[in-house]
Design a protein around this motif. Structure first.
Motif, PDB file in Angstrom:
ATOM      1  N   ALA A  33       0.835  -1.206   0.000  1.00 55.43           N
ATOM      2  CA  ALA A  33       0.000   0.000   0.000  1.00 55.43           C
ATOM      3  C   ALA A  33       0.865   1.250   0.000  1.00 55.43           C
ATOM      4  O   ALA A  33       0.552   2.240  -0.675  1.00 55.43           O
ATOM      5  CB  ALA A  33      -0.941  -0.006   1.201  1.00 55.43           C
ATOM      6  N   ALA A  34       1.967   1.217   0.748  1.00 53.88           N
ATOM      7  CA  ALA A  34       2.879   2.369   0.776  1.00 53.88           C
ATOM      8  C   ALA A  34       3.447   2.639  -0.616  1.00 53.88           C
ATOM      9  O   ALA A  34       3.500   3.793  -1.060  1.00 53.88           O
ATOM     10  CB  ALA A  34       4.014   2.114   1.781  1.00 53.88           C
ATOM     11  N   ARG A  35       3.857   1.586  -1.321  1.00 53.85           N
ATOM     12  CA  ARG A  35       4.400   1.762  -2.673  1.00 53.85           C
ATOM     13  C   ARG A  35       3.359   2.322  -3.628  1.00 53.85           C
ATOM     14  O   ARG A  35       3.678   3.108  -4.513  1.00 53.85           O
ATOM     15  CB  ARG A  35       4.906   0.429  -3.220  1.00 53.85           C
ATOM     16  N   ARG A  36       2.102   1.924  -3.478  1.00 49.91           N
ATOM     17  CA  ARG A  36       1.035   2.377  -4.382  1.00 49.91           C
ATOM     18  C   ARG A  36       0.469   3.738  -4.004  1.00 49.91           C
ATOM     19  O   ARG A  36      -0.294   4.321  -4.757  1.00 49.91           O
ATOM     20  CB  ARG A  36      -0.099   1.355  -4.410  1.00 49.91           C
ATOM     21  N   GLY A  37       0.789   4.220  -2.806  1.00 48.89           N
ATOM     22  CA  GLY A  37       0.234   5.497  -2.380  1.00 48.89           C
ATOM     23  C   GLY A  37      -1.169   5.386  -1.819  1.00 48.89           C
ATOM     24  O   GLY A  37      -1.872   6.395  -1.669  1.00 48.89           O
ATOM     25  N   THR A  38      -1.590   4.177  -1.508  1.00 48.12           N
ATOM     26  CA  THR A  38      -2.899   3.964  -0.905  1.00 48.12           C
ATOM     27  C   THR A  38      -2.887   4.525   0.510  1.00 48.12           C
ATOM     28  O   THR A  38      -1.955   4.265   1.270  1.00 48.12           O
ATOM     29  CB  THR A  38      -3.225   2.451  -0.863  1.00 48.12           C
TER      30      THR A  38
END
Length: 179
Positions: A33-38
């Protein structure tokens, strides 16, 4: 883009990875989620225990620690104060690269039912060390809410819901219909 937000309120698997438990969710736990910006709301739920199989002998290095057999599959032993600080550092390391908002909710009176007074994992000194570790590590860009309550108290849930409601109101969480 499938998820509007992530609630990651239990970090036990990261502690398990750090101290070598076979009971874990893999090295990439708490990173997608951190990598996707969620948008992420996180908390240290159950982040003071190490898990191991109940049917196996308690590992030698954990035999003197407070212990709880959760069920016929999983047993848990307490992490030490320094291990809890290390866990706070690792959780922050996984959250800080996020390209989306991250809010960490820190209850100061405990993170699971077994760490309350009279229960087998109650360790106020190690809890205090854990709280200080998270206070020190959850810095920009992470938003931090410190609550004088236990994770199982209504005040904790109310704060998480306030954050969600705020993110919906300001458009951080976009509500869509259907899939």
């Amino acid at each position: 883009g499938y998820f509007a937000a992530v609630l990651d309120l239990a970090v036990a698997e990261i502690g398990n990875i750090m101290v070598g438990s076979a009971v874990n969710a893999g090295a990439n736990r708490m990173t997608a989620a951190a990598r996707r910006g969620t948008p992420i709301i996180a908390a240290p739920g159950f982040g003071d225990m190490i898990d191991f199989p109940t049917w196996a002998p308690v590992p030698e290095r954990f035999r003197t620690r407070p212990y709880h057999a959760h069920n016929r599959l999983i047993a848990s032993a307490s992490l030490t104060g320094p291990e809890r600080r290390d866990l706070a550092r690792e959780v922050a390391r996984r959250l800080k690269p996020s390209t989306g908002p991250v809010h960490f909710v820190l209850p100061t009176q405990g993170v699971h039912a077994w760490d309350t007074e009279g229960m087998p994992a109650h360790d106020p000194d190690a809890l205090a060390e854990m709280v200080e570790g998270y206070r020190a590590e959850m810095t920009d860009p992470i938003q931090l809410s410190v609550l004088d309550c236990h994770i199982n108290d209504a005040a904790f849930s109310a704060r998480v819901l306030e954050i969600i409601d705020g993110w919906i109101a300001d458009g951080t969480i976009k509500m869509t219909r259907g899939a």
